[in-house]
Every structure is written in C-alpha cells, then in structure tokens.
Design a protein around this motif. Structure first.
Motif, PDB file in Angstrom:
ATOM      1  N   TYR A  68      -3.820 -48.751 -26.605  1.00 53.79           N
ATOM      2  CA  TYR A  68      -3.892 -50.114 -27.115  1.00 53.79           C
ATOM      3  C   TYR A  68      -4.375 -51.026 -25.983  1.00 53.79           C
ATOM      4  O   TYR A  68      -3.676 -51.205 -24.980  1.00 53.79           O
ATOM      5  CB  TYR A  68      -2.521 -50.595 -27.577  1.00 53.79           C
ATOM      6  N   ASN A  69      -5.557 -51.598 -26.147  1.00 58.03           N
ATOM      7  CA  ASN A  69      -6.065 -52.580 -25.192  1.00 58.03           C
ATOM      8  C   ASN A  69      -5.689 -53.965 -25.700  1.00 58.03           C
ATOM      9  O   ASN A  69      -6.115 -54.357 -26.788  1.00 58.03           O
ATOM     10  CB  ASN A  69      -7.585 -52.456 -25.069  1.00 58.03           C
ATOM     11  N   VAL A  70      -4.907 -54.702 -24.929  1.00 59.15           N
ATOM     12  CA  VAL A  70      -4.386 -55.985 -25.422  1.00 59.15           C
ATOM     13  C   VAL A  70      -4.765 -57.156 -24.520  1.00 59.15           C
ATOM     14  O   VAL A  70      -4.248 -58.255 -24.682  1.00 59.15           O
ATOM     15  CB  VAL A  70      -2.845 -55.926 -25.593  1.00 59.15           C
ATOM     16  N   SER A  71      -5.698 -56.958 -23.598  1.00 62.04           N
ATOM     17  CA  SER A  71      -6.014 -58.010 -22.624  1.00 62.04           C
ATOM     18  C   SER A  71      -6.692 -59.216 -23.254  1.00 62.04           C
ATOM     19  O   SER A  71      -6.715 -60.294 -22.658  1.00 62.04           O
ATOM     20  CB  SER A  71      -6.899 -57.447 -21.507  1.00 62.04           C
ATOM     21  N   ASP A  72      -7.261 -59.049 -24.460  1.00 67.55           N
ATOM     22  CA  ASP A  72      -7.941 -60.165 -25.108  1.00 67.55           C
ATOM     23  C   ASP A  72      -7.341 -60.470 -26.471  1.00 67.55           C
ATOM     24  O   ASP A  72      -7.999 -61.013 -27.356  1.00 67.55           O
ATOM     25  CB  ASP A  72      -9.435 -59.840 -25.253  1.00 67.55           C
ATOM     26  N   CYS A  73      -6.065 -60.120 -26.655  1.00 65.13           N
ATOM     27  CA  CYS A  73      -5.408 -60.345 -27.943  1.00 65.13           C
ATOM     28  C   CYS A  73      -4.727 -61.712 -27.993  1.00 65.13           C
ATOM     29  O   CYS A  73      -3.999 -62.090 -27.073  1.00 65.13           O
ATOM     30  CB  CYS A  73      -4.342 -59.274 -28.207  1.00 65.13           C
ATOM     31  N   ASN A  74      -4.942 -62.417 -29.104  1.00 67.17           N
ATOM     32  CA  ASN A  74      -4.134 -63.579 -29.430  1.00 67.17           C
ATOM     33  C   ASN A  74      -3.179 -63.177 -30.553  1.00 67.17           C
ATOM     34  O   ASN A  74      -3.048 -61.989 -30.866  1.00 67.17           O
ATOM     35  CB  ASN A  74      -5.009 -64.769 -29.832  1.00 67.17           C
ATOM     36  N   THR A 121      -0.209 -50.362 -18.214  1.00 66.91           N
ATOM     37  CA  THR A 121      -0.853 -51.055 -17.101  1.00 66.91           C
ATOM     38  C   THR A 121      -0.322 -52.481 -17.081  1.00 66.91           C
ATOM     39  O   THR A 121      -0.418 -53.198 -18.083  1.00 66.91           O
ATOM     40  CB  THR A 121      -2.379 -51.038 -17.257  1.00 66.91           C
ATOM     41  N   PHE A 122       0.230 -52.890 -15.944  1.00 65.03           N
ATOM     42  CA  PHE A 122       0.990 -54.132 -15.908  1.00 65.03           C
ATOM     43  C   PHE A 122       0.873 -54.846 -14.562  1.00 65.03           C
ATOM     44  O   PHE A 122       0.486 -54.248 -13.553  1.00 65.03           O
ATOM     45  CB  PHE A 122       2.473 -53.841 -16.177  1.00 65.03           C
ATOM     46  N   THR A 123       1.243 -56.127 -14.580  1.00 64.70           N
ATOM     47  CA  THR A 123       1.359 -56.946 -13.378  1.00 64.70           C
ATOM     48  C   THR A 123       2.650 -57.746 -13.459  1.00 64.70           C
ATOM     49  O   THR A 123       2.938 -58.355 -14.500  1.00 64.70           O
ATOM     50  CB  THR A 123       0.174 -57.922 -13.248  1.00 64.70           C
ATOM     51  N   LEU A 124       3.426 -57.726 -12.390  1.00 62.02           N
ATOM     52  CA  LEU A 124       4.636 -58.549 -12.295  1.00 62.02           C
ATOM     53  C   LEU A 124       4.254 -59.833 -11.561  1.00 62.02           C
ATOM     54  O   LEU A 124       3.771 -59.799 -10.432  1.00 62.02           O
ATOM     55  CB  LEU A 124       5.725 -57.774 -11.553  1.00 62.02           C
ATOM     56  N   ASN A 125       4.457 -60.982 -12.217  1.00 63.45           N
ATOM     57  CA  ASN A 125       3.848 -62.227 -11.757  1.00 63.45           C
ATOM     58  C   ASN A 125       4.694 -63.055 -10.809  1.00 63.45           C
ATOM     59  O   ASN A 125       4.192 -64.023 -10.236  1.00 63.45           O
ATOM     60  CB  ASN A 125       3.474 -63.068 -12.982  1.00 63.45           C
ATOM     61  N   SER A 126       5.963 -62.700 -10.616  1.00 60.82           N
ATOM     62  CA  SER A 126       6.807 -63.435  -9.682  1.00 60.82           C
ATOM     63  C   SER A 126       7.888 -62.514  -9.145  1.00 60.82           C
ATOM     64  O   SER A 126       8.074 -61.396  -9.641  1.00 60.82           O
ATOM     65  CB  SER A 126       7.445 -64.658 -10.347  1.00 60.82           C
ATOM     66  N   ALA A 127       8.626 -62.994  -8.159  1.00 61.58           N
ATOM     67  CA  ALA A 127       9.662 -62.170  -7.539  1.00 61.58           C
ATOM     68  C   ALA A 127      10.814 -61.850  -8.483  1.00 61.58           C
ATOM     69  O   ALA A 127      11.573 -60.903  -8.243  1.00 61.58           O
ATOM     70  CB  ALA A 127      10.194 -62.882  -6.297  1.00 61.58           C
ATOM     71  N   PRO A 178       7.246 -51.889  -6.994  1.00 64.35           N
ATOM     72  CA  PRO A 178       6.079 -52.723  -7.305  1.00 64.35           C
ATOM     73  C   PRO A 178       6.100 -54.052  -6.559  1.00 64.35           C
ATOM     74  O   PRO A 178       7.161 -54.664  -6.379  1.00 64.35           O
ATOM     75  CB  PRO A 178       6.205 -52.952  -8.818  1.00 64.35           C
ATOM     76  N   SER A 179       4.927 -54.495  -6.149  1.00 63.32           N
ATOM     77  CA  SER A 179       4.768 -55.789  -5.496  1.00 63.32           C
ATOM     78  C   SER A 179       4.303 -56.833  -6.501  1.00 63.32           C
ATOM     79  O   SER A 179       3.647 -56.511  -7.502  1.00 63.32           O
ATOM     80  CB  SER A 179       3.741 -55.694  -4.358  1.00 63.32           C
ATOM     81  N   VAL A 180       4.623 -58.084  -6.214  1.00 66.19           N
ATOM     82  CA  VAL A 180       4.208 -59.188  -7.075  1.00 66.19           C
ATOM     83  C   VAL A 180       2.690 -59.339  -7.022  1.00 66.19           C
ATOM     84  O   VAL A 180       2.074 -59.257  -5.965  1.00 66.19           O
ATOM     85  CB  VAL A 180       4.896 -60.499  -6.629  1.00 66.19           C
ATOM     86  N   GLY A 181       2.078 -59.547  -8.190  1.00 63.87           N
ATOM     87  CA  GLY A 181       0.661 -59.852  -8.256  1.00 63.87           C
ATOM     88  C   GLY A 181      -0.270 -58.667  -8.192  1.00 63.87           C
ATOM     89  O   GLY A 181      -1.495 -58.840  -8.253  1.00 63.87           O
ATOM     90  N   THR A 182       0.254 -57.468  -8.076  1.00 62.18           N
ATOM     91  CA  THR A 182      -0.564 -56.253  -8.025  1.00 62.18           C
ATOM     92  C   THR A 182      -0.531 -55.563  -9.385  1.00 62.18           C
ATOM     93  O   THR A 182       0.522 -55.470 -10.010  1.00 62.18           O
ATOM     94  CB  THR A 182      -0.046 -55.293  -6.943  1.00 62.18           C
ATOM     95  N   THR A 183      -1.675 -55.074  -9.812  1.00 66.22           N
ATOM     96  CA  THR A 183      -1.743 -54.372 -11.086  1.00 66.22           C
ATOM     97  C   THR A 183      -1.479 -52.882 -10.878  1.00 66.22           C
ATOM     98  O   THR A 183      -2.069 -52.253 -10.007  1.00 66.22           O
ATOM     99  CB  THR A 183      -3.117 -54.575 -11.746  1.00 66.22           C
ATOM    100  N   ILE A 247       0.998 -57.276 -19.468  1.00 65.06           N
ATOM    101  CA  ILE A 247       0.460 -55.936 -19.681  1.00 65.06           C
ATOM    102  C   ILE A 247      -0.933 -56.074 -20.294  1.00 65.06           C
ATOM    103  O   ILE A 247      -1.163 -56.928 -21.150  1.00 65.06           O
ATOM    104  CB  ILE A 247       1.358 -55.052 -20.566  1.00 65.06           C
ATOM    105  N   THR A 248      -1.863 -55.262 -19.801  1.00 63.01           N
ATOM    106  CA  THR A 248      -3.225 -55.300 -20.322  1.00 63.01           C
ATOM    107  C   THR A 248      -3.507 -54.144 -21.266  1.00 63.01           C
ATOM    108  O   THR A 248      -4.410 -54.224 -22.093  1.00 63.01           O
ATOM    109  CB  THR A 248      -4.245 -55.294 -19.178  1.00 63.01           C
ATOM    110  N   SER A 249      -2.745 -53.057 -21.145  1.00 63.35           N
ATOM    111  CA  SER A 249      -2.910 -51.939 -22.068  1.00 63.35           C
ATOM    112  C   SER A 249      -1.674 -51.053 -22.030  1.00 63.35           C
ATOM    113  O   SER A 249      -0.910 -51.066 -21.069  1.00 63.35           O
ATOM    114  CB  SER A 249      -4.146 -51.104 -21.717  1.00 63.35           C
ATOM    115  N   PHE A 250      -1.502 -50.279 -23.104  1.00 60.96           N
ATOM    116  CA  PHE A 250      -0.497 -49.223 -23.107  1.00 60.96           C
ATOM    117  C   PHE A 250      -1.012 -48.077 -23.966  1.00 60.96           C
ATOM    118  O   PHE A 250      -1.801 -48.277 -24.894  1.00 60.96           O
ATOM    119  CB  PHE A 250       0.870 -49.720 -23.586  1.00 60.96           C
ATOM    120  N   THR A 251      -0.587 -46.865 -23.615  1.00 63.30           N
ATOM    121  CA  THR A 251      -1.074 -45.652 -24.273  1.00 63.30           C
ATOM    122  C   THR A 251       0.105 -44.821 -24.725  1.00 63.30           C
ATOM    123  O   THR A 251       1.106 -44.680 -24.012  1.00 63.30           O
ATOM    124  CB  THR A 251      -1.956 -44.831 -23.316  1.00 63.30           C
ATOM    125  N   ILE A 252       0.001 -44.257 -25.923  1.00 61.22           N
ATOM    126  CA  ILE A 252       1.039 -43.418 -26.494  1.00 61.22           C
ATOM    127  C   ILE A 252       0.520 -41.993 -26.599  1.00 61.22           C
ATOM    128  O   ILE A 252      -0.574 -41.765 -27.130  1.00 61.22           O
ATOM    129  CB  ILE A 252       1.447 -43.922 -27.892  1.00 61.22           C
TER     130      ILE A 252
END
Length: 261
Positions: A68-74, A121-127, A178-183, A247-252
């Motif tokens: 599932y690619n969700v990076s451009d989903c509204n 695939t994810f990014t953690l945006n703050s501490a 995981p570090s903040v701001g890294t994908t 999250i920009t995508s997930f796979t099952i």
C-alpha cells in the motif's frame, strides 16, 4: 486517456474472471484486484503486488506481497484503498495517540499458514514520536498484538495484559534505535508456529534485503519477543497509530522468519 481507460477496463474484466476461482483466505481477492486496477490512476495512493519471499517453514504459504503506497493519499484516497482514518493528514502523518489509520476489511493471513509479515516505511518526526503497528486487530480504534516503534528507544510490544515493555534481541545484533527525522523500513513478523506459539520477530531493514543467515537464526533477530504475546484471535484487521509520525507505505505478506524455536 482513452487507451488508459480501456486498459483499466480490460484489467478489471480479467480480475473479475480470476476472482471466481480464488480462495477467501487472507486478503479478499476481489477487493484486492479492484484496487490494483484503480492504482493506475495514482500510484502514490494505490497498491502494487510483488513476488512472495519463499520460506523454509513447511506451514508457511508463499503468497504475493501487497504494498500500500499512501504518500499521496487524502481522505478520499484512503477510503479508495479500503482504509479508514482519524486525525491523519496527507502523507500519511499523524499528530497524536488519537491519529489512527486502519483497514476496513480483513487483511491478516491465516495463522495456520504461519502468520503475517508487515513491512512499514516510516519517519518519527519528534523526540516523543511513536508508531503502533497492530495486527490481528479488531474494534474501533483497532486493538490487538502490537509493535511500538519509538524515537530514540528500543522497540516495544504490548503484552497479554495490555502493558507495553521492551522487546528482546538476538545475541549477535544490537537493538535498533530509530532517530528523529530519518526514514526507515522495518520488516515485522507476527508469527504463529505449527505448535501454536506466537512470536514477534522484527528486522530494521526491508524484508527483501535480509540474508538467509539473518532469517534463519534467532541470534540475528534485532527485535524479538517470544513470551506473553497476545492471542491472534481478536480479528484480522491491520492498524497504525501515528503519534507524531509519518508512514509512506506498508506491505502485507507471509512471514520471513525461518525459525520456530
């Protein structure tokens, strides 16, 4: 535009015929194939299929992986993919523990086939950010066996009493922090063994990059939980809590772990 429309119609007709002979285990085939056809309209808010990752475990069924690619989903895009959201903005980004994205249909694979792998695939945006990955879930919001991915900390899991604690790891590897701001892309197994045990086995890299050594020895599992894992009997939905995370995508797919004990 006309040729593209014709192509989608042909694909849809082909999928309809194929679905008549498909089984209903795991992801419901008719819905999946319809989504694949619709994904031609916006590949960044759609789904794709890839080959299964073969397993050495006899009970594991090698099923195609569904991304599932969700990076451009509204909101409309999420709904078109069979997802429901609360407090999620385009991306998909959440701001708090009330920001939830989950499937509206059953997507978990059969436990008697070894369980389900979720690659995210994810990014953690703050501490203070975290992501809950909830499989074999039910209810609103989704509740079930859970990995919690934390900024600057070891991955946690929710135990059978609903309390979060740190996962373990194999002796030959370090726990991923995981570090903040890294994908990142994590490969997370919700494993159900032939003997009825439930294991959470995770890797801090894409599933396709894992070596046979990493998959075949618990010593190389950087995320591992073998005791007090909740039952996989609540339901078959998948959910994410995006607490200050994207999250920009997930796979099952089928599990990638090649060990049972």
């Amino acid at each position: 535009m006309f040729s593209k429309t014709i192509r989608i119609c042909i694909i849809s007709l082909f999928f309809t015929q194929c679905s008549l002979t498909s089984d209903k285990s795991g992801i419901e085939t008719t819905n999946l194939l319809s989504l694949l056809a619709a994904s031609n309209l916006n590949p960044n808010c759609g789904i794709t299929q890839s080959q299964a990752i073969p397993s050495n475990l006899t009970q594991v069924e090698s099923k195609s992986r569904v991304k599932y690619n969700v990076s451009d989903c509204n909101e409309v895009g999420f709904a078109n993919l069979g997802l429901t959201q609360s407090g999620i903005t385009k991306g998909a980004t959440g701001s708090s523990s009330s920001s939830v994205l989950s499937t509206t249909t059953d997507v978990m694979l059969a436990t008697n086939k070894g369980g389900t792998n979720i690659e995210v695939t994810f990014t953690l945006n703050s501490a203070s950010s975290s992501i809950d990955v909830i499989a074999y879930g039910s209810g609103t919001p989704t509740s079930g066996p859970t990995y919690r991915l934390l900024a600057g900390a070891q991955t946690q899991y929710k135990n059978a009493s609903g309390v979060y604690g740190n996962t373990g790891k194999g002796g030959s590897v370090s726990a991923p922090i995981p570090s903040v701001g890294t994908t990142y892309t994590y490969c997370l197994d919700f494993q159900y063994t032939s003997g009825g045990s439930r294991f959470l086995n995770g890797f801090n890299k894409p599933c396709a990059e894992l070596t046979s050594t990493e998959r075949g020895s618990m010593s190389y599992y950087p995320i591992m939980q073998m005791m007090n894992v909740p039952a996989y009997t609540g339901g078959n939905s998948l959910g994410f809590v995006l607490n200050g995370a994207t999250i920009t995508s997930f796979t099952i797919g089928s599990i990638v772990s090649n060990t049972e004990m």
